[in-house]
Design a protein around this motif. Structure first.
Motif, PDB file in Angstrom:
ATOM      1  N   HIS A   1      94.831  44.031  65.753  1.00 20.80           N
ATOM      2  CA  HIS A   1      94.981  43.963  64.053  1.00 20.80           C
ATOM      3  C   HIS A   1      96.116  42.989  63.631  1.00 20.80           C
ATOM      4  N   VAL A   2      95.596  41.994  62.803  1.00 21.84           N
ATOM      5  CA  VAL A   2      96.745  41.201  62.124  1.00 21.84           C
ATOM      6  C   VAL A   2      96.776  41.436  60.818  1.00 21.84           C
ATOM      7  N   PRO A   3      97.752  42.078  60.181  1.00 23.60           N
ATOM      8  CA  PRO A   3      97.340  42.586  58.813  1.00 23.60           C
ATOM      9  C   PRO A   3      97.862  41.657  57.671  1.00 23.60           C
ATOM     10  N   TYR A   4      98.149  40.304  57.915  1.00 26.79           N
ATOM     11  CA  TYR A   4      98.395  39.402  56.866  1.00 26.79           C
ATOM     12  C   TYR A   4      97.556  38.516  56.481  1.00 26.79           C
ATOM     13  N   CYS A   5      97.428  38.162  54.820  1.00 26.56           N
ATOM     14  CA  CYS A   5      96.592  37.728  53.994  1.00 26.56           C
ATOM     15  C   CYS A   5      97.231  36.663  53.085  1.00 26.56           C
ATOM     16  N   LYS A   6      96.704  35.754  52.943  1.00 25.21           N
ATOM     17  CA  LYS A   6      97.272  34.550  51.874  1.00 25.21           C
ATOM     18  C   LYS A   6      97.036  35.242  50.716  1.00 25.21           C
ATOM     19  N   SER A   7      96.141  35.964  50.192  1.00 24.22           N
ATOM     20  CA  SER A   7      96.142  36.706  48.827  1.00 24.22           C
ATOM     21  C   SER A   7      95.107  38.010  49.094  1.00 24.22           C
ATOM     22  N   PHE A   8      95.143  38.885  48.269  1.00 32.17           N
ATOM     23  CA  PHE A   8      94.348  40.251  48.275  1.00 32.17           C
ATOM     24  C   PHE A   8      93.090  40.052  47.470  1.00 32.17           C
ATOM     25  N   CYS A   9      91.820  40.066  48.319  1.00 35.55           N
ATOM     26  CA  CYS A   9      90.617  40.575  47.552  1.00 35.55           C
ATOM     27  C   CYS A   9      90.629  41.665  46.786  1.00 35.55           C
ATOM     28  N   HIS A  10      90.228  41.861  45.412  1.00 35.03           N
ATOM     29  CA  HIS A  10      90.086  42.849  44.660  1.00 35.03           C
ATOM     30  C   HIS A  10      89.118  44.058  45.297  1.00 35.03           C
ATOM     31  N   TYR A  11      88.384  43.983  46.158  1.00 36.45           N
ATOM     32  CA  TYR A  11      87.563  44.895  46.807  1.00 36.45           C
ATOM     33  C   TYR A  11      88.328  45.543  47.806  1.00 36.45           C
ATOM     34  N   CYS A  12      89.209  44.920  48.677  1.00 38.07           N
ATOM     35  CA  CYS A  12      89.611  45.197  50.069  1.00 38.07           C
ATOM     36  C   CYS A  12      90.227  46.687  49.996  1.00 38.07           C
ATOM     37  N   ASN A  13      89.946  47.177  51.268  1.00 37.37           N
ATOM     38  CA  ASN A  13      90.541  48.496  51.364  1.00 37.37           C
ATOM     39  C   ASN A  13      91.159  48.667  52.848  1.00 37.37           C
ATOM     40  N   PHE A  14      91.293  47.604  53.636  1.00 39.96           N
ATOM     41  CA  PHE A  14      91.775  47.391  54.862  1.00 39.96           C
ATOM     42  C   PHE A  14      93.328  47.356  54.821  1.00 39.96           C
ATOM     43  N   ASN A  15      94.193  47.365  55.835  1.00 44.56           N
ATOM     44  CA  ASN A  15      95.627  47.393  55.812  1.00 44.56           C
ATOM     45  C   ASN A  15      95.797  45.714  55.887  1.00 44.56           C
ATOM     46  N   ARG A  16      96.623  45.471  55.112  1.00 51.11           N
ATOM     47  CA  ARG A  16      96.931  44.124  55.101  1.00 51.11           C
ATOM     48  C   ARG A  16      98.209  43.878  54.320  1.00 51.11           C
ATOM     49  N   PHE A  17      98.754  42.960  54.432  1.00 47.97           N
ATOM     50  CA  PHE A  17     100.111  42.540  53.936  1.00 47.97           C
ATOM     51  C   PHE A  17     100.130  40.894  53.497  1.00 47.97           C
ATOM     52  N   HIS A  18     100.763  40.732  52.411  1.00 48.18           N
ATOM     53  CA  HIS A  18     100.735  39.233  51.940  1.00 48.18           C
ATOM     54  C   HIS A  18     101.443  38.526  52.916  1.00 48.18           C
ATOM     55  N   TYR A  19     100.833  37.330  53.019  1.00 48.33           N
ATOM     56  CA  TYR A  19     101.216  36.215  54.163  1.00 48.33           C
ATOM     57  C   TYR A  19     102.713  35.869  53.947  1.00 48.33           C
ATOM     58  N   PRO A  20     103.753  36.107  54.550  1.00 42.65           N
ATOM     59  CA  PRO A  20     105.012  35.987  54.536  1.00 42.65           C
ATOM     60  C   PRO A  20     105.302  34.155  54.262  1.00 42.65           C
ATOM     61  N   LYS A  21     105.367  33.799  53.177  1.00 42.70           N
ATOM     62  CA  LYS A  21     105.152  32.413  52.804  1.00 42.70           C
ATOM     63  C   LYS A  21     106.613  31.885  53.532  1.00 42.70           C
TER      64      LYS A  21
ATOM     65  N   ASN B   1      78.384  32.004  44.728  1.00 43.44           N
ATOM     66  CA  ASN B   1      78.399  32.145  43.277  1.00 43.44           C
ATOM     67  C   ASN B   1      79.936  31.935  42.873  1.00 43.44           C
ATOM     68  N   GLU B   2      80.400  30.691  42.513  1.00 45.44           N
ATOM     69  CA  GLU B   2      81.658  30.274  42.297  1.00 45.44           C
ATOM     70  C   GLU B   2      82.382  31.345  41.269  1.00 45.44           C
ATOM     71  N   LYS B   3      81.525  31.788  39.931  1.00 41.15           N
ATOM     72  CA  LYS B   3      82.046  32.483  38.992  1.00 41.15           C
ATOM     73  C   LYS B   3      82.354  34.013  39.639  1.00 41.15           C
ATOM     74  N   ILE B   4      81.655  34.468  40.419  1.00 40.20           N
ATOM     75  CA  ILE B   4      81.539  35.828  40.683  1.00 40.20           C
ATOM     76  C   ILE B   4      82.773  35.998  42.180  1.00 40.20           C
ATOM     77  N   HIS B   5      82.865  34.750  42.984  1.00 41.65           N
ATOM     78  CA  HIS B   5      83.893  34.621  43.817  1.00 41.65           C
ATOM     79  C   HIS B   5      85.072  34.793  43.034  1.00 41.65           C
ATOM     80  N   ARG B   6      85.380  34.190  42.197  1.00 37.87           N
ATOM     81  CA  ARG B   6      86.787  34.241  41.510  1.00 37.87           C
ATOM     82  C   ARG B   6      86.946  35.566  40.888  1.00 37.87           C
TER      83      ARG B   6
END
Length: 500
Positions: free
Chosen positions: A72-92, A194-199
């Protein structure tokens, strides 16, 4: 039957029959979550955890002869609104932190690979998930790949999956490294075209990113399976919109495998809150959700895909090794922050905070703080719960289950099976039970039926509030504020988290 000889549609067309084989439809079909409501994870005495860790020195006592590794790698560039997995912001700007995380992955991998129990199993797969593993520096992915090739038996020939998200997976050099080290399954989320839903669901990658991943794989001559995630029942999504997106996905990308998930609307997560606040549209009615499920079943079957497990469609007829293990037919070593493991007759979740995970790796090799036995009976129980996703249950396993658990518990399970047979959601194939098309459409409810007797109080409360009664299917406001949803939102910490 229709004039073409095909079975009459259940939920599609002008006059669908609309069967409802259950009292309610689950608005969430991602059912790992309720499994975490079946055990008291943080009530295992520390000395018992240490004893269980040491038990892996014994190569015997195996309930499964095959084993895989989940990293498991918990880092993400951003958080999706639906996500409920373990994740942390990407350490810029902090590649050093990600390299350090990789160092600790290697440490924990090495500890497990030294255990006699692990060494005696047949290794089938390695799966790197998240989070977004593609946020790791390319140098870290290369180091991890090289190390795995040295310590994992038959690394060159086993299934190797690497997940990511398009905007980081396309980074220069990353796909080259994955190709060079033989990663033969590349999986990433598209979710919607769908670009609108995607955002609206918090996705910041673009269609250009998706194109770049497929283009780069083609230019490299990379023949790995491409496995993409798509979602449906999205906010504001219509049946016609979903049909168009699925057609476009097949025409433009022709992926090897597609995971199609109903959108997650857990009451205490951001997407649900955005809907409750009126900032995002609600999804359609349960009737539309069921029609979407039937459409994807019919469309992908006609396109030559196999429904390998409930929400997965593949050009290969058999489930992947990862899917097989996830459905409780193999052991899983869980490596990394928040990873879940099922080893021997024991289950565990690693610490959800990176610092705690690293400290435990330093102190005891394995990071788990919750490793506990569920017994042979518990392993069989998990197989029963996962049967609707795996789509097949051998009667030999059912007989073993009957012989090892108390009579009342088995009678409850037997009653569920009989009810499912009568409802037409499973078939009796002689030596096994299998899930029908109608059962695939309703697979979340099937799984819930087998799960209910294992739930603790919190799990029962959560499950009750994720269910809609038949009389409410035509209600356009699926997410009205109620005392129950307010309570769940205000008591977030009281409910089990979903982690991989």
């Amino acid at each position: 039957m229709t004039q073409t000889g095909q079975p009459q549609p259940y939920y599609l067309g002008d006059n669908p029959s609309r069967p409802v084989p259950f009292d309610g439809v689950m608005t969430v079909s991602h059912y790992i979550m309720p499994n975490f409501a079946t055990m008291d994870w943080h009530q295992v005495p520390r000395e018992k955890v240490i004893e269980n860790i040491h038990s892996l020195q014994d190569p015997g006592g195996n309930l499964n002869d095959r084993i895989m590794m989940y990293i498991h790698v918990p880092y993400c560039k951003s958080f999706c609104h639906y996500c409920n997995f373990n994740r942390f912001h990407y350490p810029k700007q902090d590649s050093e932190r990600l390299e350090r995380y990789t160092d600790y992955l290697i440490k924990e991998i090495d500890w497990y690979m030294r255990q006699p129990y692990v060494r005696e199993r047949e290794f089938t797969a390695v799966y790197v998930g998240g989070g977004s593993p593609s946020t790791l520096p390319t140098s870290a992915v290369e180091r991890l790949s090289e190390h795995l090739s040295k310590v994992v038996p038959n690394f060159d020939s086993i299934e190797k999956s690497f997940t990511g998200e398009p905007r980081t997976l396309r980074r220069p050099g990353l796909l080259d490294v994955l190709k060079d080290h033989g990663w033969n399954r590349i999986t990433f989320g598209i979710e919607t075209l769908n670009e609108k839903i995607h955002r609206k669901i918090g996705r910041l990658d673009t269609r250009e990113d998706v194109d770049a991943v497929f283009d780069r794989m083609r230019s490299l001559g990379y023949t790995a399976d491409t496995c993409v995630d798509m979602m449906y029942d999205l906010p504001g999504q219509t049946l016609e919109g979903f049909q168009d997106e699925l057609s476009e996905l097949l025409t433009c990308y022709d992926p090897s495998e597609i995971d199609l998930f109903t959108t997650i609307y857990l009451p205490y997560r951001p997407l649900h809150k955005l809907i409750m606040d009126g900032r995002v549209e609600q999804p359609g009615s349960p009737w539309q959700l069921l029609a979407m499920r039937e459409h994807l079943y019919d469309t992908l079957s006609a396109a030559g895909y196999h429904n390998t497990i409930a929400e997965t469609w593949s050009k290969r007829p058999e489930p992947s090794q990862y899917q097989t293990a996830h459905c409780a037919r193999q052991d899983i070593i869980g490596v990394g922050c928040a990873a879940r493991g099922n080893v021997r007759d024991m289950v565990s979740i690693n610490p959800e905070k990176v610092d705690d995970w690293q400290r435990n790796v330093d102190e005891q090799g394995a990071s788990t703080e919750t490793l506990q036995s569920i017994g042979y009976e518990g392993v069989l129980d998990r197989i029963m719960v996962m049967f609707p996703r795996y789509k097949s249950l051998e009667k030999e396993l059912l007989a073993d289950y009957a012989a090892r658990i108390d009579e009342d518990a088995f009678e409850r399970v037997r009653a569920v099976l009989d009810g499912h047979l009568a409802a037409g959601v499973i078939d009796d194939e002689g030596d096994r039970f299998t899930v029908t098309k109608l059962g695939v459409i309703w697979h979340g409810n099937l799984q819930t039926d087998y799960l209910r007797h294992t739930l603790n109080t919190k799990g029962e409360v959560l499950m009750n509030h994720l269910t809609e009664a038949r009389q409410d299917f035509d209600n356009e406001n699926r997410f009205d504020v109620t005392p129950e949803t307010v309570f769940i939102k205000e008591h977030d910490a009281e409910y089990p988290r979903l982690m991989k």
